[in-house]
Scaffold this active site. Structure first.
Site, PDB file in Angstrom:
ATOM      1  CB  ALA A  18      -0.970  -0.257   1.578  1.00 22.97           C
ATOM      2  CB  THR A  19       3.962   1.962   1.562  1.00 27.02           C
ATOM      3  OG1 THR A  19       3.563   2.162   2.751  1.00 27.02           O
ATOM      4  CG2 THR A  19       5.067   3.441   2.034  1.00 27.02           C
ATOM      5  CG  ASN A  69      -4.406   3.184  10.137  1.00 25.31           C
ATOM      6  OD1 ASN A  69      -4.567   4.111   9.493  1.00 25.31           O
ATOM      7  ND2 ASN A  69      -2.822   3.259  11.251  1.00 25.31           N
ATOM      8  CD  GLN A 116      -6.477  -1.651   8.127  1.00 22.18           C
ATOM      9  OE1 GLN A 116      -6.610  -2.380   9.148  1.00 22.18           O
ATOM     10  NE2 GLN A 116      -4.655  -1.940   9.113  1.00 22.18           N
ATOM     11  CB  SER A 150      -1.059  -3.886   1.963  1.00 22.48           C
ATOM     12  OG  SER A 150      -0.419  -4.278   2.094  1.00 22.48           O
ATOM     13  CB  ALA A 151      -0.901  -9.023  -0.084  1.00 21.43           C
ATOM     14  CG  HIS A 152       0.943  -6.794   5.550  1.00 23.29           C
ATOM     15  ND1 HIS A 152       1.061  -7.030   6.207  1.00 23.29           N
ATOM     16  CD2 HIS A 152       1.352  -5.923   4.080  1.00 23.29           C
ATOM     17  CE1 HIS A 152       1.178  -5.604   6.628  1.00 23.29           C
ATOM     18  NE2 HIS A 152       1.637  -4.619   5.239  1.00 23.29           N
ATOM     19  CB  THR A 209      11.632  -8.996 -12.240  1.00 19.33           C
ATOM     20  OG1 THR A 209      12.546  -8.968 -13.730  1.00 19.33           O
ATOM     21  CG2 THR A 209      11.071 -11.061 -12.669  1.00 19.33           C
ATOM     22  CB  CYS A 263       7.681   5.552  19.885  1.00 14.91           C
ATOM     23  SG  CYS A 263       7.026   4.249  20.475  1.00 14.91           S
TER      24      CYS A 263
HETATM   25  C1  LIG Z   1      -0.926  -1.172   6.703  1.00  8.54           C
HETATM   26  C2  LIG Z   1      -1.153   0.149   6.027  1.00  8.54           C
HETATM   27  C3  LIG Z   1      -0.540   1.037   4.958  1.00  8.54           C
HETATM   28  C4  LIG Z   1       0.884   0.387   4.245  1.00  8.54           C
HETATM   29  O1  LIG Z   1       0.596  -0.881   4.202  1.00  8.54           O
HETATM   30  P1  LIG Z   1       1.773  -1.320   3.164  1.00  8.54           P
HETATM   31  O2  LIG Z   1       1.885  -2.926   3.083  1.00  8.54           O
HETATM   32  O3  LIG Z   1       2.881  -2.217   4.699  1.00  8.54           O
HETATM   33  O4  LIG Z   1       2.811  -0.113   2.904  1.00  8.54           O
HETATM   34  C5  LIG Z   1      -0.760   1.891   3.934  1.00  8.54           C
HETATM   35  N1  LIG Z   1      -2.684   2.816   4.707  1.00  8.54           N
HETATM   36  C6  LIG Z   1      -3.153   2.345   6.141  1.00  8.54           C
HETATM   37  C7  LIG Z   1      -4.853   2.220   6.220  1.00  8.54           C
HETATM   38  C8  LIG Z   1      -2.613   0.928   6.418  1.00  8.54           C
HETATM   39  O5  LIG Z   1      -3.335   0.416   7.214  1.00  8.54           O
END
Ligand SMILES: *Cc1c(COP(=O)(O)O)cnc(C)c1O
Length: 383
Positions: free
Chosen positions: A73-74, A153, A181, A201-203, A242, A327
């Protein structure tokens, strides 16, 4: 030591076993470069990438040709904001976003300000929602992009995207949404909601880290972008390099699983989240941060009056949660999200985000509720 109970699913999630299983052959047997057109090694992985593209598209109701694979996502956020600005800045230099966006959005906007962008940061109310009337009045002929996250988030607060898109499109501007999210948790339909660029984002929903996508609308409107990464012209020239086939294949599989199991998971997780919240609220002087009506089903962000979150977390080593303070500097700052919601500093410092997922159990929730109540009472007596 027993592993802590994991209630930080908004930060990241474990990979679903079925996703992992699906990914494995792409590290060994099916290792081909998806851009190799001259042999079967490439054809096999190209087909896998195409399948993944269809699976991601199905999850958000777009066309497969509108999906650009990225590292997460970043990167998608950077590509959308910088790519639109570079393409359209001669048309206008104004971008509207929201004070509670993820740092990936806010920091990219600060970067663009150095290159002449004028950014409006919309405030939110106590519940974390934007005022759509205010959005309307902020829009000018110079507004090339409006960027509003679908679900927050930290608090889970969900913005009224359809209403927002109508305002944005009335003024012929583009709407981008960080849906990191929301995707995989709640139904997302880019056509119905009128979103022109969407980040995922997949994770965050049981796929691998390092895989994500940017949806770029190709008709009504057809959005053009300048790429961040130039090279071999992969992904329609918008993201050269790639392709990370194992991660992309896993991402696609994760989307397929989410699509079929989303409703069932949501129902079960909501019951546990509500149970956890109700139990902890019984401790008294505990407040829910963010609108309880417009919120993701898996999050509760709680402020504990008279208790410091770091003291609380220090006592809760057996529970993995996130605090409402960042932090990033030597002195922890209260979260910018809670600050924007006008939550007093002392309460913001005491905030803890509990985010549940599909592997959370009732037994874990009972344990966490009991532990939190016990520790909060003890810390309050000792202070
Ligand atoms: C986790 C998150 C991101 C960043 O996602 P990555 O795939 O880790 O770069 C961006 N926006 C929101 C709202 C998120 O929760």
């Amino acid at each position: 030591m027993k592993k802590p109970v994991y209630l930080d699913y908004n930060s990241t999630t474990p990979v679903d076993e079925r996703v992992l299983e699906f990914m494995l052959p792409f590290f060994s047997d099916k290792f081909g470069n998806a851009a190799s057109k001259t042999h079967a090694y490439g054809w096999v992985t190209e087909e896998a990438v195409q399948t993944a593209r269809e699976q991601v598209a199905a999850l958000i109701h777009s066309e497969p040709g509108e999906i650009i694979f990225t590292s997460g996502a970043t990167e998608s956020i950077n590509l959308a904001l910088k790519g639109v600005y570079e393409k359209y800045h001669s048309k206008g230099n104004h971008i509207i976003t929201v004070a509670t966006e993820h740092k990936a959005v806010l920091d990219t906007c600060v970067h663009l300000e150095k290159y002449g962008a004028q950014i409006t940061y919309l405030p939110v109310d106590k519940g974390g929602l934007i005022d759509t009337g205010r959005l309307r009045s902020c829009m000018t002929d110079q507004t090339i992009l409006v960027c509003v996250m679908m679900a927050n988030n930290e608090t889970g607060v969900i913005q009224p995207m359809r209403e927002i898109s109508q305002i944005v499109h009335e003024r012929n501007s583009l709407l981008m949404s960080d849906a990191t999210q929301a995707c995989g948790k709640i139904p997302v339909d880019v056509r119905h909601e009128g979103i022109d660029l969407l980040c995922v984002s997949a994770h965050k929903f049981y796929g691998p880290k390092g895989a994500g996508a940017l949806y770029v609308s190709r008709k009504n409107p057809r959005v053009s972008l300048v790429p961040l990464i130039d090279g071999g012209g992969h992904e329609k020239g918008l993201r050269s390099g790639t392709l990370n086939v194992p991660a992309i294949a896993g991402f696609g599989k994760g989307c397929e699983i989410a699509d079929t199991e989303m409703a069932e998971n949501a129902k079960r997780i909501k019951v546990m989240r509500d149970h956890l919240e109700t139990e902890i609220l019984q401790a008294g002087n505990v407040f829910v941060n963010g609108s309880r009506e417009n919120r993701l089903f898996n999050v509760t962000n709680l402020a504990f009056s008279g208790v410091h979150a770091n003291a609380l977390i220090g006592e809760l080593k057996d529970i993995a949660v996130a605090t409402g303070s960042a932090c990033s500097s030597a002195i922890p700052q209260p979260s910018h999200v809670l600050k924007a919601m006008n939550i007093p500093d002392d309460l913001a410092y005491s905030a803890i985000r509990f985010s549940l997922g599909k592997y959370t159990t009732e037994e874990e929730i009972r344990f966490v509720a009991g532990r939190v109540k016990e520790v909060v009472c003890r810390l309050r007596i000792s202070e």
